[in-house]
Design a protein around this motif. Sequence first.
Motif, PDB file in Angstrom:
ATOM      1  N   ALA A  76       0.766  -1.183  -0.075  1.00 14.80           N
ATOM      2  CA  ALA A  76       0.071  -0.045   0.011  1.00 14.80           C
ATOM      3  C   ALA A  76       0.782   1.294  -0.146  1.00 14.80           C
ATOM      4  O   ALA A  76       0.707   2.129  -0.726  1.00 14.80           O
ATOM      5  N   GLN A  77       1.804   1.252   0.758  1.00 17.86           N
ATOM      6  CA  GLN A  77       2.655   2.146   1.013  1.00 17.86           C
ATOM      7  C   GLN A  77       3.544   2.544  -0.431  1.00 17.86           C
ATOM      8  O   GLN A  77       3.651   3.724  -1.031  1.00 17.86           O
ATOM      9  N   VAL A  78       3.905   1.622  -1.198  1.00 14.65           N
ATOM     10  CA  VAL A  78       4.555   1.776  -2.572  1.00 14.65           C
ATOM     11  C   VAL A  78       3.817   2.241  -3.418  1.00 14.65           C
ATOM     12  O   VAL A  78       3.869   2.947  -4.112  1.00 14.65           O
ATOM     13  N   HIS A  79       2.302   1.856  -3.391  1.00 11.56           N
ATOM     14  CA  HIS A  79       1.269   2.313  -4.537  1.00 11.56           C
ATOM     15  C   HIS A  79       1.288   3.707  -4.219  1.00 11.56           C
ATOM     16  O   HIS A  79       1.299   4.662  -5.000  1.00 11.56           O
ATOM     17  N   GLU A  80       1.089   4.042  -2.845  1.00 11.62           N
ATOM     18  CA  GLU A  80       0.542   5.600  -2.488  1.00 11.62           C
ATOM     19  C   GLU A  80       1.863   6.275  -2.895  1.00 11.62           C
ATOM     20  O   GLU A  80       1.678   7.544  -3.476  1.00 11.62           O
ATOM     21  N   LEU A  81       3.213   5.989  -2.506  1.00 14.05           N
ATOM     22  CA  LEU A  81       4.194   6.858  -3.182  1.00 14.05           C
ATOM     23  C   LEU A  81       4.467   6.801  -4.527  1.00 14.05           C
ATOM     24  O   LEU A  81       4.996   8.166  -5.058  1.00 14.05           O
ATOM     25  N   GLY A  82       4.152   5.835  -5.260  1.00 14.68           N
ATOM     26  CA  GLY A  82       4.357   5.876  -6.506  1.00 14.68           C
ATOM     27  C   GLY A  82       3.327   6.710  -7.203  1.00 14.68           C
ATOM     28  O   GLY A  82       3.816   7.572  -8.199  1.00 14.68           O
ATOM     29  N   GLN A  83       2.107   6.886  -6.804  1.00 16.03           N
ATOM     30  CA  GLN A  83       1.462   7.584  -7.260  1.00 16.03           C
ATOM     31  C   GLN A  83       1.522   9.298  -7.038  1.00 16.03           C
ATOM     32  O   GLN A  83       1.336   9.955  -7.877  1.00 16.03           O
ATOM     33  N   ARG A  84       2.131   9.316  -5.770  1.00 15.93           N
ATOM     34  CA  ARG A  84       2.327  10.820  -5.430  1.00 15.93           C
ATOM     35  C   ARG A  84       3.516  11.320  -5.973  1.00 15.93           C
ATOM     36  O   ARG A  84       3.661  12.445  -6.538  1.00 15.93           O
ATOM     37  N   HIS A  85       4.550  10.631  -6.300  1.00 12.38           N
ATOM     38  CA  HIS A  85       5.968  11.157  -6.867  1.00 12.38           C
ATOM     39  C   HIS A  85       6.106  10.447  -8.261  1.00 12.38           C
ATOM     40  O   HIS A  85       6.728  11.129  -8.818  1.00 12.38           O
ATOM     41  N   GLY A  86       5.238   9.770  -8.728  1.00 14.49           N
ATOM     42  CA  GLY A  86       5.105   9.278 -10.127  1.00 14.49           C
ATOM     43  C   GLY A  86       6.410   8.667 -10.538  1.00 14.49           C
ATOM     44  O   GLY A  86       7.119   8.976 -11.531  1.00 14.49           O
ATOM     45  N   VAL A  87       6.879   7.878  -9.565  1.00 13.11           N
ATOM     46  CA  VAL A  87       8.344   6.947  -9.838  1.00 13.11           C
ATOM     47  C   VAL A  87       7.959   5.836 -10.667  1.00 13.11           C
ATOM     48  O   VAL A  87       7.151   5.184 -10.463  1.00 13.11           O
ATOM     49  N   GLU A  88       8.731   5.714 -11.399  1.00 15.10           N
ATOM     50  CA  GLU A  88       8.681   4.186 -12.397  1.00 15.10           C
ATOM     51  C   GLU A  88       9.088   3.143 -10.982  1.00 15.10           C
ATOM     52  O   GLU A  88       9.869   3.124 -10.308  1.00 15.10           O
ATOM     53  N   PRO A  89       8.467   1.879 -11.378  1.00 25.70           N
ATOM     54  CA  PRO A  89       8.399   0.836 -10.418  1.00 25.70           C
ATOM     55  C   PRO A  89       9.823   0.196 -10.346  1.00 25.70           C
ATOM     56  O   PRO A  89      10.204   0.191  -8.948  1.00 25.70           O
ATOM     57  N   ALA A  90      10.952   0.464 -11.103  1.00 23.99           N
ATOM     58  CA  ALA A  90      12.250   0.109 -10.817  1.00 23.99           C
ATOM     59  C   ALA A  90      12.916   0.927  -9.794  1.00 23.99           C
ATOM     60  O   ALA A  90      13.886   0.487  -8.802  1.00 23.99           O
ATOM     61  N   ARG A  91      12.354   2.286  -9.468  1.00 24.13           N
ATOM     62  CA  ARG A  91      12.847   3.061  -8.360  1.00 24.13           C
ATOM     63  C   ARG A  91      12.094   2.886  -7.009  1.00 24.13           C
ATOM     64  O   ARG A  91      12.676   3.487  -6.054  1.00 24.13           O
ATOM     65  N   LEU A  92      11.332   1.894  -6.771  1.00 26.00           N
ATOM     66  CA  LEU A  92      10.581   1.789  -5.658  1.00 26.00           C
ATOM     67  C   LEU A  92       9.953   0.290  -5.436  1.00 26.00           C
ATOM     68  O   LEU A  92       9.237  -0.254  -6.117  1.00 26.00           O
ATOM     69  N   ARG A  93      10.802  -0.484  -4.495  1.00 22.39           N
ATOM     70  CA  ARG A  93      10.873  -2.022  -4.570  1.00 22.39           C
ATOM     71  C   ARG A  93      10.455  -1.957  -2.936  1.00 22.39           C
ATOM     72  O   ARG A  93      10.695  -1.323  -2.136  1.00 22.39           O
ATOM     73  N   TRP A  94       9.866  -3.168  -2.533  1.00 19.34           N
ATOM     74  CA  TRP A  94       9.820  -3.731  -1.067  1.00 19.34           C
ATOM     75  C   TRP A  94      10.098  -5.010  -0.758  1.00 19.34           C
ATOM     76  O   TRP A  94       9.926  -5.944  -1.834  1.00 19.34           O
ATOM     77  N   VAL A  95      10.400  -5.452   0.381  1.00 12.20           N
ATOM     78  CA  VAL A  95      10.685  -6.632   0.837  1.00 12.20           C
ATOM     79  C   VAL A  95      10.378  -7.007   2.300  1.00 12.20           C
ATOM     80  O   VAL A  95      10.391  -5.856   3.192  1.00 12.20           O
ATOM     81  N   ALA A  96       9.292  -7.807   2.517  1.00 11.39           N
ATOM     82  CA  ALA A  96       8.938  -7.833   3.855  1.00 11.39           C
ATOM     83  C   ALA A  96       9.670  -9.120   4.569  1.00 11.39           C
ATOM     84  O   ALA A  96       9.792 -10.198   3.930  1.00 11.39           O
ATOM     85  N   THR A  97      10.172  -8.733   5.841  1.00  6.30           N
ATOM     86  CA  THR A  97      11.026  -9.628   6.601  1.00  6.30           C
ATOM     87  C   THR A  97      10.872  -9.114   7.945  1.00  6.30           C
ATOM     88  O   THR A  97      10.642  -8.118   8.183  1.00  6.30           O
ATOM     89  N   ASP A  98      11.275 -10.316   8.830  1.00  5.49           N
ATOM     90  CA  ASP A  98      11.355 -10.001  10.350  1.00  5.49           C
ATOM     91  C   ASP A  98      12.921  -9.883  10.664  1.00  5.49           C
ATOM     92  O   ASP A  98      13.691 -10.929  10.466  1.00  5.49           O
ATOM     93  N   LEU A  99      13.161  -8.662  10.991  1.00  3.31           N
ATOM     94  CA  LEU A  99      14.811  -8.480  11.001  1.00  3.31           C
ATOM     95  C   LEU A  99      15.179  -8.778  12.592  1.00  3.31           C
ATOM     96  O   LEU A  99      16.407  -9.081  12.500  1.00  3.31           O
ATOM     97  N   ALA A 100      14.275  -9.320  13.435  1.00  4.88           N
ATOM     98  CA  ALA A 100      14.692 -10.021  14.479  1.00  4.88           C
ATOM     99  C   ALA A 100      15.217 -11.392  14.498  1.00  4.88           C
ATOM    100  O   ALA A 100      15.843 -12.066  15.545  1.00  4.88           O
ATOM    101  N   GLN A 101      14.972 -12.122  13.136  1.00  4.62           N
ATOM    102  CA  GLN A 101      15.227 -13.304  12.946  1.00  4.62           C
ATOM    103  C   GLN A 101      16.622 -13.303  12.141  1.00  4.62           C
ATOM    104  O   GLN A 101      16.513 -12.896  10.944  1.00  4.62           O
TER     105      GLN A 101
END
Length: 279
Positions: free
Chosen positions: A44-69
Amino acid sequence: MKAAQARVLLTGACGGIGRAVADSLLQAGAALLLVGRSPARLAAQVHELGQRHGVEPARLRWVATDLAQAERLRPLAEIAADWGCNVLVHGAGAPSFGRLETLEPTAIRQLLDINLLAPMLLSQALLPHLRCQPRAQIICIGSALGRLGLPGFSAYSASKFGLRGFAEALRRELGDSRVRVQYLGPRSTRTEFNNAGVQAYNRATGTAMDAPERVAQALLRLLESEGAERFIGFPETLAVRLNGLAGPLLDGAFTKHRRSLPPLLQQPSPDGAPATLTC
Ligand SMILES: NC(=O)c1ccc[n+]([C@@H]2O[C@H](COP(=O)([O-])OP(=O)(O)OC[C@H]3O[C@@H](n4cnc5c(N)ncnc54)[C@H](OP(=O)(O)O)[C@@H]3O)[C@@H](O)[C@H]2O)c1
Protein backbone atom coordinates in the motif's frame (compact mmCIF):
# COMPACT_ATOMS: atom_id res chain seq x y z
CA MET A 1 26.36 11.39 -1.93
CA LYS A 2 23.59 13.26 -3.70
CA ALA A 3 20.19 11.68 -3.03
CA ALA A 4 19.66 11.25 -6.76
CA GLN A 5 22.60 8.79 -6.81
CA ALA A 6 21.39 6.85 -3.77
CA ARG A 7 19.85 3.40 -3.98
CA VAL A 8 18.64 3.03 -0.42
CA LEU A 9 17.69 -0.07 1.53
CA LEU A 10 15.45 1.46 4.24
CA THR A 11 14.42 -0.68 7.21
CA GLY A 12 11.52 0.45 9.37
CA ALA A 13 10.02 1.92 6.18
CA CYS A 14 6.38 1.67 7.33
CA GLY A 15 7.03 3.36 10.69
CA GLY A 16 6.35 6.99 11.47
CA ILE A 17 9.90 8.14 10.76
CA GLY A 18 10.39 5.58 7.96
CA ARG A 19 7.40 6.88 6.01
CA ALA A 20 8.67 10.46 6.24
CA VAL A 21 12.18 9.37 5.26
CA ALA A 22 10.89 7.40 2.28
CA ASP A 23 8.87 10.39 1.16
CA SER A 24 11.73 12.89 1.37
CA LEU A 25 14.30 10.54 -0.21
CA LEU A 26 11.99 9.82 -3.13
CA GLN A 27 11.26 13.52 -3.51
CA ALA A 28 15.03 14.14 -3.67
CA GLY A 29 15.48 11.54 -6.42
CA ALA A 30 16.67 8.41 -4.58
CA ALA A 31 15.64 4.85 -5.46
CA LEU A 32 14.23 2.90 -2.53
CA LEU A 33 14.00 -0.70 -1.35
CA LEU A 34 11.56 -0.55 1.56
CA VAL A 35 11.72 -3.14 4.35
CA GLY A 36 9.00 -3.87 6.89
CA ARG A 37 7.15 -6.90 8.25
CA SER A 38 3.75 -6.53 6.63
CA PRO A 39 3.49 -7.20 2.87
CA ALA A 40 0.08 -5.49 2.80
CA ARG A 41 1.36 -2.30 4.42
CA LEU A 42 4.45 -2.21 2.22
CA ALA A 43 2.46 -2.75 -0.97
CA ALA A 44 0.00 0.00 0.00
CA GLN A 45 2.84 2.37 0.84
CA VAL A 46 4.62 1.70 -2.46
CA HIS A 47 1.37 2.24 -4.34
CA GLU A 48 0.74 5.54 -2.56
CA LEU A 49 4.34 6.79 -2.95
CA GLY A 50 4.37 5.74 -6.60
CA GLN A 51 1.22 7.73 -7.29
CA ARG A 52 2.34 10.78 -5.33
CA HIS A 53 5.82 11.02 -6.81
CA GLY A 54 5.13 9.44 -10.19
CA VAL A 55 8.15 7.14 -9.94
CA GLU A 56 8.77 4.21 -12.24
CA PRO A 57 8.48 0.78 -10.51
CA ALA A 58 12.24 0.09 -10.76
CA ARG A 59 12.90 3.00 -8.38
CA LEU A 60 10.60 1.71 -5.65
CA ARG A 61 10.58 -1.87 -4.39
CA TRP A 62 9.75 -3.58 -1.11
CA VAL A 63 10.76 -6.70 0.85
CA ALA A 64 8.84 -8.05 3.86
CA THR A 65 10.97 -9.65 6.54
CA ASP A 66 11.38 -9.87 10.30
CA LEU A 67 14.76 -8.38 11.18
CA ALA A 68 14.69 -9.99 14.62
CA GLN A 69 15.25 -13.36 12.92
CA ALA A 70 18.97 -13.40 12.26
CA GLU A 71 18.74 -16.02 9.50
CA ARG A 72 16.68 -13.61 7.40
CA LEU A 73 19.38 -10.94 7.25
CA ARG A 74 21.76 -12.55 4.76
CA PRO A 75 18.99 -13.25 2.20
CA LEU A 76 17.85 -9.65 2.60
CA ALA A 77 21.41 -8.44 1.96
CA GLU A 78 21.55 -10.61 -1.18
CA ILE A 79 18.34 -9.08 -2.52
CA ALA A 80 19.70 -5.60 -1.78
CA ALA A 81 23.02 -6.37 -3.49
CA ASP A 82 21.26 -7.72 -6.61
CA TRP A 83 19.16 -4.54 -6.66
CA GLY A 84 22.31 -2.37 -6.60
CA CYS A 85 21.98 -0.88 -3.11
CA ASN A 86 24.60 1.74 -2.19
CA VAL A 87 23.02 3.17 0.97
CA LEU A 88 21.80 1.16 3.95
CA VAL A 89 19.56 3.02 6.39
CA HIS A 90 18.86 1.23 9.66
CA GLY A 91 15.50 2.75 10.60
CA ALA A 92 13.72 -0.21 12.23
CA GLY A 93 13.61 -0.01 15.98
CA ALA A 94 11.61 -0.99 19.03
CA PRO A 95 10.83 1.15 22.09
CA SER A 96 11.34 0.41 25.76
CA PHE A 97 10.32 2.61 28.66
CA GLY A 98 10.11 1.97 32.39
CA ARG A 99 12.21 1.26 35.43
CA LEU A 100 14.63 -1.60 34.86
CA GLU A 101 12.93 -3.78 37.51
CA THR A 102 9.68 -3.66 35.53
CA LEU A 103 11.07 -4.79 32.17
CA GLU A 104 10.66 -8.39 31.04
CA PRO A 105 14.05 -10.07 30.49
CA THR A 106 12.79 -11.52 27.18
CA ALA A 107 11.67 -8.05 26.08
CA ILE A 108 15.16 -6.71 26.81
CA ARG A 109 16.69 -9.44 24.62
CA GLN A 110 14.24 -8.70 21.80
CA LEU A 111 15.03 -5.01 22.07
CA LEU A 112 18.74 -5.66 21.66
CA ASP A 113 18.04 -8.03 18.75
CA ILE A 114 16.11 -5.46 16.76
CA ASN A 115 17.89 -2.23 17.78
CA LEU A 116 21.47 -3.47 17.85
CA LEU A 117 22.12 -6.98 16.60
CA ALA A 118 20.05 -6.72 13.41
CA PRO A 119 21.81 -3.53 12.19
CA MET A 120 25.19 -5.09 12.98
CA LEU A 121 24.51 -8.36 11.17
CA LEU A 122 22.77 -6.73 8.20
CA SER A 123 25.68 -4.31 7.79
CA GLN A 124 28.09 -7.23 7.97
CA ALA A 125 26.18 -9.19 5.34
CA LEU A 126 25.93 -6.24 2.93
CA LEU A 127 29.44 -4.85 3.45
CA PRO A 128 31.21 -6.96 0.78
CA HIS A 129 28.78 -5.52 -1.78
CA LEU A 130 28.99 -1.96 -0.41
CA ARG A 131 32.80 -2.03 -0.51
CA CYS A 132 32.63 -2.59 -4.28
CA GLN A 133 30.48 0.48 -4.92
CA PRO A 134 32.07 3.75 -6.13
CA ARG A 135 30.61 5.30 -2.97
CA ALA A 136 28.44 3.77 -0.22
CA GLN A 137 26.92 4.83 3.09
CA ILE A 138 25.49 3.09 6.15
CA ILE A 139 23.22 5.37 8.19
CA CYS A 140 22.14 4.24 11.65
CA ILE A 141 19.03 5.93 13.03
CA GLY A 142 19.90 5.97 16.69
CA SER A 143 18.62 8.46 19.21
CA ALA A 144 19.70 11.33 21.43
CA LEU A 145 19.30 8.61 24.08
CA GLY A 146 22.20 6.83 22.37
CA ARG A 147 24.48 9.48 23.82
CA LEU A 148 22.52 10.64 26.84
CA GLY A 149 21.13 8.10 29.30
CA LEU A 150 17.90 9.16 30.99
CA PRO A 151 15.90 7.56 33.81
CA GLY A 152 13.34 5.13 32.38
CA PHE A 153 15.35 4.34 29.28
CA SER A 154 18.12 2.05 30.57
CA ALA A 155 17.43 -0.77 28.08
CA TYR A 156 16.64 1.52 25.16
CA SER A 157 19.74 3.64 25.83
CA ALA A 158 21.86 0.50 26.05
CA SER A 159 20.68 -0.50 22.58
CA LYS A 160 21.22 2.94 21.06
CA PHE A 161 24.55 3.61 22.84
CA GLY A 162 25.58 0.23 21.43
CA LEU A 163 24.45 1.25 17.95
CA ARG A 164 26.38 4.49 18.17
CA GLY A 165 29.50 2.65 19.36
CA PHE A 166 29.09 0.25 16.46
CA ALA A 167 28.75 3.12 13.97
CA GLU A 168 31.77 4.98 15.34
CA ALA A 169 34.05 1.94 15.41
CA LEU A 170 32.96 0.73 11.97
CA ARG A 171 33.41 4.21 10.47
CA ARG A 172 37.00 4.21 11.71
CA GLU A 173 37.53 0.61 10.61
CA LEU A 174 36.36 1.52 7.11
CA GLY A 175 38.28 4.80 7.03
CA ASP A 176 40.40 3.65 4.07
CA SER A 177 37.39 2.31 2.15
CA ARG A 178 34.66 4.00 0.10
CA VAL A 179 32.02 3.15 2.73
CA ARG A 180 30.97 5.92 5.13
CA VAL A 181 29.20 5.02 8.39
CA GLN A 182 26.94 7.66 9.96
CA TYR A 183 24.72 8.07 13.00
CA LEU A 184 21.55 10.15 13.27
CA GLY A 185 20.27 10.95 16.76
CA PRO A 186 16.68 12.23 16.74
CA ARG A 187 15.09 13.40 19.97
CA SER A 188 11.57 12.35 20.87
CA THR A 189 9.42 12.30 17.73
CA ARG A 190 5.64 12.17 17.28
CA THR A 191 5.06 8.59 16.10
CA GLU A 192 3.37 5.48 17.48
CA PHE A 193 6.76 4.60 18.94
CA ASN A 194 5.97 6.65 22.05
CA ASN A 195 3.15 5.26 24.17
CA ALA A 196 1.00 7.25 26.59
CA GLY A 197 3.55 6.70 29.38
CA VAL A 198 6.36 8.30 27.38
CA GLN A 199 4.12 11.15 26.28
CA ALA A 200 3.20 11.85 29.92
CA TYR A 201 6.91 11.72 30.86
CA ASN A 202 7.70 14.15 28.05
CA ARG A 203 5.02 16.54 29.22
CA ALA A 204 6.19 16.33 32.85
CA THR A 205 9.82 16.94 31.91
CA GLY A 206 9.15 19.60 29.27
CA THR A 207 10.64 17.37 26.54
CA ALA A 208 9.81 18.59 23.04
CA MET A 209 8.65 16.19 20.35
CA ASP A 210 9.50 16.70 16.69
CA ALA A 211 7.47 15.90 13.62
CA PRO A 212 8.87 12.88 11.71
CA GLU A 213 9.39 15.16 8.70
CA ARG A 214 12.07 17.03 10.66
CA VAL A 215 13.95 13.76 11.19
CA ALA A 216 13.58 12.96 7.49
CA GLN A 217 15.08 16.30 6.49
CA ALA A 218 17.98 15.78 8.90
CA LEU A 219 18.61 12.34 7.41
CA LEU A 220 18.63 13.77 3.90
CA ARG A 221 21.16 16.40 4.96
CA LEU A 222 23.29 13.73 6.67
CA LEU A 223 23.21 11.58 3.54
CA GLU A 224 24.29 14.42 1.30
CA SER A 225 26.87 15.92 3.69
CA GLU A 226 28.40 12.52 4.54
CA GLY A 227 29.03 13.87 8.07
CA ALA A 228 29.80 11.41 10.86
CA GLU A 229 26.79 12.13 13.05
CA ARG A 230 23.96 14.54 13.54
CA PHE A 231 21.69 15.17 16.52
CA ILE A 232 18.42 17.03 16.32
CA GLY A 233 16.97 19.85 18.42
CA PHE A 234 17.93 22.15 21.29
CA PRO A 235 18.60 21.58 24.21
CA GLU A 236 19.13 17.88 23.37
CA THR A 237 22.09 18.62 21.07
CA LEU A 238 23.81 20.62 23.82
CA ALA A 239 23.01 17.98 26.48
CA VAL A 240 24.44 15.26 24.24
CA ARG A 241 27.68 17.24 23.79
CA LEU A 242 28.05 18.03 27.51
CA ASN A 243 27.29 14.43 28.41
CA GLY A 244 30.05 13.28 26.06
CA LEU A 245 32.51 15.63 27.75
CA ALA A 246 31.59 15.12 31.41
CA GLY A 247 28.66 12.72 31.80
CA PRO A 248 28.90 12.09 35.58
CA LEU A 249 28.75 15.84 36.24
CA LEU A 250 25.25 15.80 34.78
CA ASP A 251 23.95 12.99 37.01
CA GLY A 252 22.11 15.44 39.27
CA ALA A 253 20.45 17.25 36.36
CA PHE A 254 17.77 14.64 35.76
CA THR A 255 15.95 14.54 39.10
CA LYS A 256 12.75 15.76 37.45
CA HIS A 257 12.99 12.91 34.93
CA ARG A 258 13.45 10.33 37.68
CA ARG A 259 10.51 11.76 39.62
CA SER A 260 8.37 11.66 36.49
CA LEU A 261 8.60 7.87 36.28
CA PRO A 262 5.64 5.87 37.62
CA PRO A 263 6.31 4.82 41.23
CA LEU A 264 7.75 1.30 41.39
CA LEU A 265 5.09 -0.05 43.73
CA GLN A 266 2.28 0.85 41.33
CA GLN A 267 3.74 -1.20 38.50
CA PRO A 268 3.19 -4.95 38.05
CA SER A 269 6.22 -7.18 38.34
CA PRO A 270 7.29 -9.20 35.25
CA ASP A 271 5.35 -12.29 36.39
CA GLY A 272 2.17 -10.29 36.91
CA ALA A 273 2.27 -10.37 40.72
CA PRO A 274 2.12 -7.06 42.61
CA ALA A 275 5.63 -5.65 42.85
CA THR A 276 7.07 -5.41 46.33
CA LEU A 277 10.14 -3.64 47.58
CA THR A 278 12.40 -5.66 49.84
CA CYS A 279 14.08 -2.64 51.37
N1 LIG B 1 9.80 8.14 17.70
C1 LIG B 1 10.78 8.59 18.50
O1 LIG B 1 10.53 9.28 19.51
C2 LIG B 1 12.21 8.26 18.17
C3 LIG B 1 13.20 9.09 18.71
C4 LIG B 1 14.52 8.81 18.43
C5 LIG B 1 14.85 7.73 17.64
N2 LIG B 1 13.87 6.94 17.13
C6 LIG B 1 14.27 5.81 16.30
O2 LIG B 1 13.76 5.99 15.00
C7 LIG B 1 13.49 4.72 14.40
C8 LIG B 1 12.07 4.72 13.85
O3 LIG B 1 11.18 5.01 14.91
P1 LIG B 1 9.64 5.41 14.65
O4 LIG B 1 9.33 6.51 15.55
O5 LIG B 1 9.38 5.54 13.21
O6 LIG B 1 8.93 4.10 15.21
P2 LIG B 1 7.66 3.27 14.68
O7 LIG B 1 6.68 4.18 14.05
O8 LIG B 1 7.23 2.44 15.81
O9 LIG B 1 8.31 2.36 13.55
C9 LIG B 1 9.22 1.35 13.90
C10 LIG B 1 9.55 0.57 12.65
O10 LIG B 1 10.46 -0.49 13.01
C11 LIG B 1 10.04 -1.66 12.36
N3 LIG B 1 10.36 -2.88 13.11
C12 LIG B 1 10.23 -3.09 14.46
N4 LIG B 1 10.56 -4.35 14.74
C13 LIG B 1 10.89 -4.94 13.57
C14 LIG B 1 11.30 -6.25 13.20
N5 LIG B 1 11.44 -7.21 14.12
N6 LIG B 1 11.55 -6.52 11.90
C15 LIG B 1 11.39 -5.56 10.96
N7 LIG B 1 11.01 -4.30 11.24
C16 LIG B 1 10.76 -4.00 12.53
C17 LIG B 1 8.52 -1.55 12.27
O11 LIG B 1 8.13 -2.37 11.21
P3 LIG B 1 6.60 -2.78 10.94
O12 LIG B 1 6.12 -1.72 10.00
O13 LIG B 1 6.69 -4.12 10.34
O14 LIG B 1 5.89 -2.75 12.28
C18 LIG B 1 8.32 -0.07 12.02
O15 LIG B 1 8.34 0.22 10.65
C19 LIG B 1 13.72 3.68 15.49
O16 LIG B 1 15.00 3.11 15.31
C20 LIG B 1 13.70 4.49 16.78
O17 LIG B 1 14.52 3.91 17.77
C21 LIG B 1 12.55 7.18 17.37
